[in-house]
Design an enzyme around this catalytic site. Structure first.
Site, PDB file in Angstrom:
ATOM      1  N   LYS A 167      -7.662   7.009   3.186  1.00 35.52           N
ATOM      2  CA  LYS A 167      -8.081   8.423   3.333  1.00 35.52           C
ATOM      3  C   LYS A 167      -8.568   8.994   2.001  1.00 35.52           C
ATOM      4  CE  LYS A 167      -3.955   9.303   4.890  1.00 35.52           C
ATOM      5  NZ  LYS A 167      -3.455   7.927   5.084  1.00 35.52           N
ATOM      6  N   GLN A 217      -0.553  10.569   5.792  1.00 39.10           N
ATOM      7  CA  GLN A 217       0.048   9.669   6.774  1.00 39.10           C
ATOM      8  C   GLN A 217      -0.986   9.272   7.846  1.00 39.10           C
ATOM      9  OE1 GLN A 217       2.250  12.729   6.037  1.00 39.10           O
ATOM     10  NE2 GLN A 217       2.624  11.430   4.272  1.00 39.10           N
ATOM     11  N   ASP A 253      -2.091   4.941   4.785  1.00 42.75           N
ATOM     12  CA  ASP A 253      -2.684   4.018   3.810  1.00 42.75           C
ATOM     13  C   ASP A 253      -3.963   3.357   4.312  1.00 42.75           C
ATOM     14  OD1 ASP A 253      -0.496   4.607   2.199  1.00 42.75           O
ATOM     15  OD2 ASP A 253       0.672   2.936   3.026  1.00 42.75           O
ATOM     16  N   GLY A 284       0.354   8.896  -0.728  1.00 39.85           N
ATOM     17  CA  GLY A 284      -0.170   8.282  -1.949  1.00 39.85           C
ATOM     18  C   GLY A 284      -1.614   7.927  -1.682  1.00 39.85           C
ATOM     19  N   HIS A 285      -2.524   8.673  -2.256  1.00 40.02           N
ATOM     20  CA  HIS A 285      -3.953   8.476  -1.993  1.00 40.02           C
ATOM     21  C   HIS A 285      -4.640   7.948  -3.256  1.00 40.02           C
ATOM     22  CE1 HIS A 285      -3.750  11.626   1.496  1.00 40.02           C
ATOM     23  NE2 HIS A 285      -2.933  10.611   1.646  1.00 40.02           N
TER      24      HIS A 285
END
Ligand code: GDP
Ligand code: IMO
Ligand code: MG
Length: 430
Positions: A16, A224, A13, A40-41
């Site tokens: 990225k 990650q 988080d 989750g991007h």
């Protein structure tokens, strides 16, 4: 021009997705190489928010090839749902611009169920996983019983592979008091979605070899972060894949020389979701403030992210173990208005002071941070797009971070918006 791998240097988080999106303007191909829909991007483009879990962040731009590499674990139902959501946001996704490695491993419903059963078992070490079945799917891959994308094209083989898989899983499920999985039912479910997934299936290593031949620019998108890496992270409180840039090659089917620049995405403070050690964690108003200003809630599970001071020792270790060439410092704006800032420069363990994060689980939990205090700034950095817009004390903070982590700053991010980004040194031209 150099191929760039974008990886997280903390516990995920870090931003990225934003940076991959920003860099992808100049890339031809964007490849995910590990993880799954635990990621989750978030991308924010002219106020419009896109949340991606499996799809590479390059998908929102037209004219790019997005690849899900063999190192990713794919939940086919989650993928189809994500494609549908993104199409609903006017993103074009076709077999032309999305390619899925035929040798990628599938996540099945039984993997998510096993993940949850284990997390809920009182005797187990609680990892605080995303309950998406990531760990169990990678276990099956390494144990050579996984179902892969190409198996969907061969119903006879698929049926046999399901039998082998269930011989293992149903024994486990009996032990855990869970209902057994019916093979015929699973086969039917997979056959139903097979054509929708096979539409995107491709020989990804060949596609990337062609890109190399045609001198196309490839961006590798990590999920990650270094401290969640299965080898180098805070084991066992990690994910089940290697998250460092070395995995970019293995997870997509190219040689190690394919990555010329490793961009470590680094938050200007620290966050973590889930269980596990976090030496600089703050339990006071300061931590609360970081969480509120930084909107620190997980994209995937909605969980509140734990917040703390910047840990230079940990990031320096990530720079070394992951071969990070330069970093993008994100969320600098979240530090606006703080009187002083602390940065961890060492760890106290008993009567010793360490300049590295120990690998032993008990030591990781026990270390106490040694802090250096830096002056804060009252001016706003939010939305700054040039180095000259930054207050002098913010520049001092950035320069001190750079010195401590032993890696240069390539970019600074000052808001969730795509264009609120300061380019210091171009990773593509390194
Ligand atoms: P990822 O998993 O590394 O892609 O990061 P996430 O998207 O899970 O979390 C990063 C969050 O911070 C998202 O909500 C982003 O929109 C947001 N973000 C990214 N960069 C910045 C920044 O420089 N400033 C602020 N305030 N928010 C940012
Ligand atoms: P992105 O790509 C933050 C964490 C989980 C848990 C541990 C193991 O958005 O940075 P898993 O489901 O992978 O077995 O969970 O890893 N985790 C993440 N934390 N960002 C992520 O991805 C994460 N993916 C997994 O919270 O602690
Ligand atoms: Mg995320």
């Amino acid at each position: 021009m150099a191929n760039v791998a974008v990886v997280g240097s903390q516990w995920g988080d870090e931003g990225k997705g934003k940076l991959v999106d920003w860099l992808s303007e100049r890339a031809d191909v964007v490849v995910r190489f590990q993880g799954g829909h635990n990621a989750g991007h978030t991308l924010v483009i002219d106020g419009k928010v896109y949340k991606l879990s499996l799809l590479p962040s390059g998908i929102v731009r037209g004219g790019k090839t997005s690849i899900i590499g063999n190192g990713v674990v794919i939940d086919p139902w989650a993928l189809l749902k994500e494609i549908e959501t993104l199409r609903g946001q006017d993103v074009t996704i076709t077999a032309e611009n999305l390619k899925i490695a035929e040798n990628a491993t599938l996540i099945l419903p039984l993997h998510g169920e096993l993940d949850a059963l284990r997390e809920d078992a009182t005797a187990a070490v609680k990892i605080g996983t995303t309950r998406r079945g990531i760990g169990p799917a990678y276990e099956d891959k390494v144990a050579r019983r996984a179902i892969r994308v190409s198996d969907l094209a061969d119903p006879e083989l698929l049926a046999k592979k399901i039998d082998t898989l269930l011989a293992h899983h149903n024994a486990l499920r009996r032990g855990l008091g869970a209902e057994e999985v019916d093979g015929a039912d699973l086969l039917a479910k997979l056959q139903e979605i097979a054509p929708k997934i096979l539409e995107f299936s491709d020989i990804v290593w060949r596609r990337l070899d062609e890109a190399k031949r045609d001198r196309k620019l490839v961006l590798f998108e990590g999920a990650q972060g270094a401290m969640l890496d299965n080898d180098h992270g805070t084991y066992p409180f990690v994910t089940s894949s290697n998250t460092v840039a070395g995995q970019a090659a293995v997870g997509s089917g190219v040689g190690p020389g394919a990555v010329s620049y490793v961009l470590g995405i680094t938050k200007a403070y620290t966050t973590r979701v889930g269980e596990g050690p976090f030496p600089t964690e703050l339990f006071d108003d300061i931590g609360q403030g970081l969480g509120e200003r930084g909107k620190e809630f997980g994209v995937v599970t909605g969980r509140k992210r734990r917040c703390g001071w910047f840990d230079a020792v940990m990031v320096r270790q990530a720079v070394k173990t992951g071969g990070i060439t330069g970093i993008a410092l994100t969320k600098l704006d979240v530090l606006d208005g703080m009187d002083e800032l602390k940065v961890c420069v060492g760890y106290k363990l008993g009567d010793k002071v360490l300049d590295y994060y120990p690998s032993n689980m008990a030591d990781q939990a026990e270390v106490e941070p040694v802090y250096e205090t830096l002056e804060g700034w009252s001016d706003s950095t939010f939305g700054a797009r040039s180095w000259d817009d930054l207050p002098a004390t913010a520049v001092k903070y950035i320069r001190r971070v750079e010195e401590l982590i032993e890696a240069p700053i390539a970019l600074v991010s000052t808001s969730p918006e795509r264009e609120d980004t300061i380019l210091v040194k171009d990773p593509f031209l390194d």
